[in-house]
Design an enzyme around this catalytic site. Sequence first.
Site, PDB file in Angstrom:
ATOM      1  CE1 TYR A  42      25.845 -25.600  15.057  1.00 52.03           C
ATOM      2  CE2 TYR A  42      24.062 -26.000  13.100  1.00 52.03           C
ATOM      3  CZ  TYR A  42      25.130 -26.881  13.858  1.00 52.03           C
ATOM      4  OH  TYR A  42      24.350 -27.694  15.050  1.00 52.03           O
TER       5      TYR A  42
HETATM    6  N1  NAP Z   1      25.153 -30.865  19.538  1.00 51.00           N
HETATM    7  C1  NAP Z   1      24.467 -30.562  17.874  1.00 51.00           C
HETATM    8  O1  NAP Z   1      23.131 -29.538  18.130  1.00 51.00           O
HETATM    9  C2  NAP Z   1      25.055 -30.770  16.696  1.00 51.00           C
HETATM   10  C3  NAP Z   1      26.671 -31.154  16.594  1.00 51.00           C
HETATM   11  C4  NAP Z   1      27.276 -31.729  15.335  1.00 51.00           C
HETATM   12  C5  NAP Z   1      26.656 -31.321  14.358  1.00 51.00           C
HETATM   13  N2  NAP Z   1      24.991 -31.195  14.633  1.00 51.00           N
HETATM   14  C6  NAP Z   1      24.060 -31.344  13.138  1.00 51.00           C
HETATM   15  O2  NAP Z   1      24.720 -32.160  12.301  1.00 51.00           O
HETATM   16  C7  NAP Z   1      24.810 -31.498  11.056  1.00 51.00           C
HETATM   17  C8  NAP Z   1      25.924 -32.807  10.506  1.00 51.00           C
HETATM   18  O3  NAP Z   1      27.316 -33.039  11.485  1.00 51.00           O
HETATM   19  P1  NAP Z   1      28.049 -33.574  11.838  1.00 51.00           P
HETATM   20  O4  NAP Z   1      28.802 -33.249  13.175  1.00 51.00           O
HETATM   21  O5  NAP Z   1      27.762 -35.313  11.255  1.00 51.00           O
HETATM   22  O6  NAP Z   1      29.231 -33.654  10.816  1.00 51.00           O
HETATM   23  P2  NAP Z   1      29.140 -33.148   8.646  1.00 51.00           P
HETATM   24  O7  NAP Z   1      28.808 -32.013   9.087  1.00 51.00           O
HETATM   25  O8  NAP Z   1      28.203 -33.691   8.513  1.00 51.00           O
HETATM   26  O9  NAP Z   1      30.365 -33.455   8.328  1.00 51.00           O
HETATM   27  C9  NAP Z   1      30.682 -34.364   7.381  1.00 51.00           C
HETATM   28  C10 NAP Z   1      31.860 -33.708   6.738  1.00 51.00           C
HETATM   29  O10 NAP Z   1      32.208 -34.543   5.765  1.00 51.00           O
HETATM   30  C11 NAP Z   1      32.838 -33.943   4.911  1.00 51.00           C
HETATM   31  N3  NAP Z   1      32.280 -33.981   4.288  1.00 51.00           N
HETATM   32  C12 NAP Z   1      30.907 -34.720   3.763  1.00 51.00           C
HETATM   33  N4  NAP Z   1      30.463 -35.504   2.336  1.00 51.00           N
HETATM   34  C13 NAP Z   1      31.192 -35.962   1.690  1.00 51.00           C
HETATM   35  C14 NAP Z   1      31.490 -36.544   0.962  1.00 51.00           C
HETATM   36  N5  NAP Z   1      30.917 -36.983   0.405  1.00 51.00           N
HETATM   37  N6  NAP Z   1      32.864 -36.711   1.169  1.00 51.00           N
HETATM   38  C15 NAP Z   1      34.109 -36.087   0.934  1.00 51.00           C
HETATM   39  N7  NAP Z   1      33.513 -35.464   1.972  1.00 51.00           N
HETATM   40  C16 NAP Z   1      32.498 -35.179   2.618  1.00 51.00           C
HETATM   41  C17 NAP Z   1      32.100 -32.562   4.813  1.00 51.00           C
HETATM   42  O11 NAP Z   1      33.004 -31.830   3.974  1.00 51.00           O
HETATM   43  P3  NAP Z   1      32.636 -31.810   2.586  1.00 51.00           P
HETATM   44  O12 NAP Z   1      32.104 -29.818   3.134  1.00 51.00           O
HETATM   45  O13 NAP Z   1      33.939 -30.971   1.896  1.00 51.00           O
HETATM   46  O14 NAP Z   1      31.181 -31.999   2.043  1.00 51.00           O
HETATM   47  C18 NAP Z   1      32.283 -32.324   6.194  1.00 51.00           C
HETATM   48  O15 NAP Z   1      33.156 -31.740   6.565  1.00 51.00           O
HETATM   49  C19 NAP Z   1      25.524 -30.617  11.484  1.00 51.00           C
HETATM   50  O16 NAP Z   1      25.274 -29.218  10.310  1.00 51.00           O
HETATM   51  C20 NAP Z   1      24.675 -29.944  11.829  1.00 51.00           C
HETATM   52  O17 NAP Z   1      23.058 -29.132  11.763  1.00 51.00           O
HETATM   53  C21 NAP Z   1      24.430 -30.532  15.977  1.00 51.00           C
END
Ligand code: NAP
Length: 318
Positions: A58
């Site tokens: 990351y």
């Molecule tokens: N295999 C793994 O280990 C793995 C894989 C995936 C994820 N993860 C972990 O899980 C965490 C979460 O990842 P995720 O895959 O669930 O995706 P996420 O990073 O939570 O993606 C959310 C997306 O939606 C947008 N967003 C969030 N809140 C919003 C709102 N209120 N209104 C409009 N847009 C919004 C964000 O962009 P903005 O910046 O514009 O808010 C982002 O692009 C990661 O950061 C990481 O720590 C781990």
Amino acid sequence: MHYTTLGKTGLRVSVAGLGTGGFSRMGLKSGKTEDEAARLVLDAVDLGINFIDTAPPYGTEGVVGKALKSIPRDQVVVATKSTVRRNGEWWTPERVTASLDNSLRLLGTDYVDVFNLHAVDPDMYDYARDTLGPALVAQKDKGKIRHIGLTENPIVDFTNETLKRALHDPVWEVFMVGFHMMHQGARANVFPATREKGIGTLLMFAVRSIFADPPRVAREMKELAAKGLVEQWLGETDDPLGFLVHEGGATNMIDAAYRFVRHEPGVDVVLFGTGDAEHLRTNVASLLKPPLPEPDRAKLAALFGHLTGIGLDSHQGR
Ligand SMILES: NC(=O)c1ccc[n+]([C@@H]2O[C@H](COP(=O)([O-])OP(=O)(O)OC[C@H]3O[C@@H](n4cnc5c(N)ncnc54)[C@H](OP(=O)(O)O)[C@@H]3O)[C@@H](O)[C@H]2O)c1
């Protein structure tokens, strides 16, 4: 903030967890500076978030390290990860240990609370358990790791095959699981057993990119309806999830997405990533709201509970 216990680790953790990877990488991807990203971490802590997830790919361990300088170490639960295989190359125990040491250096700490093997595909599982597992236990014995975890890779593993196997191996104390309104397999595949065995769960993919993009949801529904995989009416509207937004229900699709996962029995911490201070606040607010009304929750289960592989987008660095 609401707090819960992360399974048998005994760690007291906020139900909202800050993900520093995902599509936003704390805003670094859209040009934020490391100082601005670190400020966002501190904003999250001010809101009561005490769980912070990072990983070497990351590029945010240094950002978390900057923020940790102004937070008493025992006030936050820090999780990072190691790669198991990249570009066909298997990481040796020595390389994983070196990765841990580098993470500790960047984070400016001498231990991580949860150390996860990262995005373990089903065909990587035996190696992860048999070759890397003992090395992680050795680092735990040295005090550099408090708890050992495993994250699945929903992008290729639509049906939680890695975690289904890992449930039988006691080395893992924490799982990171993909689950969302249109990817509900963990309800049957993972959560009953994690609850029974006391494995802590970190939820990823609640929103990902699909639920931040309403036209995309409509496009997906049209395709699925054309294949007969969802009810026809879902393909004939521009707002297939509009039924969730009403008085007493969700305020918008993202609010619905977070509340849906937050109250699923077996979910401990809901991770979300953002580079936007306002999104940080609204997401925490959603996670602290009550569950969606039961008829809406039941409708999501009935309409989409059978789907696999929807909205599990990849991106570099995961
Ligand atoms: N295999 C793994 O280990 C793995 C894989 C995936 C994820 N993860 C972990 O899980 C965490 C979460 O990842 P995720 O895959 O669930 O995706 P996420 O990073 O939570 O993606 C959310 C997306 O939606 C947008 N967003 C969030 N809140 C919003 C709102 N209120 N209104 C409009 N847009 C919004 C964000 O962009 P903005 O910046 O514009 O808010 C982002 O692009 C990661 O950061 C990481 O720590 C781990």
